[in-house]
Write an enzyme that holds these catalytic residues in place. Sequence first.
Site, mmCIF file in Angstrom:
data_model
loop_
_atom_site.group_PDB
_atom_site.id
_atom_site.type_symbol
_atom_site.label_atom_id
_atom_site.label_comp_id
_atom_site.label_asym_id
_atom_site.label_seq_id
_atom_site.Cartn_x
_atom_site.Cartn_y
_atom_site.Cartn_z
ATOM 1 N N ASP A 148 9.814 -5.366 0.139
ATOM 2 C CA ASP A 148 9.770 -3.947 0.498
ATOM 3 C C ASP A 148 8.449 -3.668 1.204
ATOM 4 O O ASP A 148 7.489 -4.435 1.082
ATOM 5 C CB ASP A 148 9.840 -3.062 -0.751
ATOM 6 C CG ASP A 148 11.134 -3.224 -1.529
ATOM 7 O OD1 ASP A 148 12.129 -3.673 -0.939
ATOM 8 O OD2 ASP A 148 11.134 -2.898 -2.735
ATOM 9 N N ASP A 150 5.582 -1.194 0.736
ATOM 10 C CA ASP A 150 5.049 -0.255 -0.252
ATOM 11 C C ASP A 150 3.950 0.583 0.390
ATOM 12 O O ASP A 150 2.924 0.041 0.818
ATOM 13 C CB ASP A 150 4.484 -1.013 -1.451
ATOM 14 C CG ASP A 150 5.524 -1.890 -2.124
ATOM 15 O OD1 ASP A 150 6.532 -1.333 -2.602
ATOM 16 O OD2 ASP A 150 5.340 -3.119 -2.158
#
Length: 226
Positions: A148, A150
């Site tokens: 991901d 972040d």
Amino acid sequence: MTSPCKHGDRPPGRHDLVFVSPAGWRAMLDARDDLAADSLLARWPKMRWPTIRRRALPHEATGVALGLPLPPSAGKKRVALLVEIDHVASVARPPSLQQARAYAPRNWWPTLDRLDGLALRHSVDARVYGSLAWQSLTGLDYVTGRSDLDVLFEFRSETDIDRFVADVAAIETSAPMRLDGELMSADGAAVNWREVHGGASELLVKSIERVVLLDRHQFISGATGS
């Protein structure tokens, strides 16, 4: 890349990078027999790489609680450390989007640029944490095809939070990765941006001291109940 300040300027807060003195590293590692043979961890003080501030556990009554996530090649092990405040050499905020951009996969660049422009328009200071942050700080391989992005969005009183998270969600629709991250108020309290975008009336608010449920409007107005 980061802009460290002396630890006396302000106490280390959530997501802050904490640089430990050589003596502090010796004390931390000497106290942990389980870390003595870790050759990768031994590189941290030699390379002057940072640790990250974390919430203290109940039994950690003294000292500064620190964390250190190792890369996937080391099994993504999360190392918990504790250091005396006198061994904190300096403190810095996480890397900005532009600082981390060169270390990201090229297909992430348009998303980083769009988020950077969005943050500027909404009076938000956007910084990365997680895999991209650690890759940019150490040069080690943290980002994988499943990572991901972040992002820490530090908002101000003039930020229209609802409009901002709607714009973040719009950017995610064409992003090659999942956008994870937090909205952080001036006092360091933070919530997941998806909770706000989802319209929840109560939000799970995290700070360096605790985790509490708080009314949505209280959090956005800055009344964190601390």
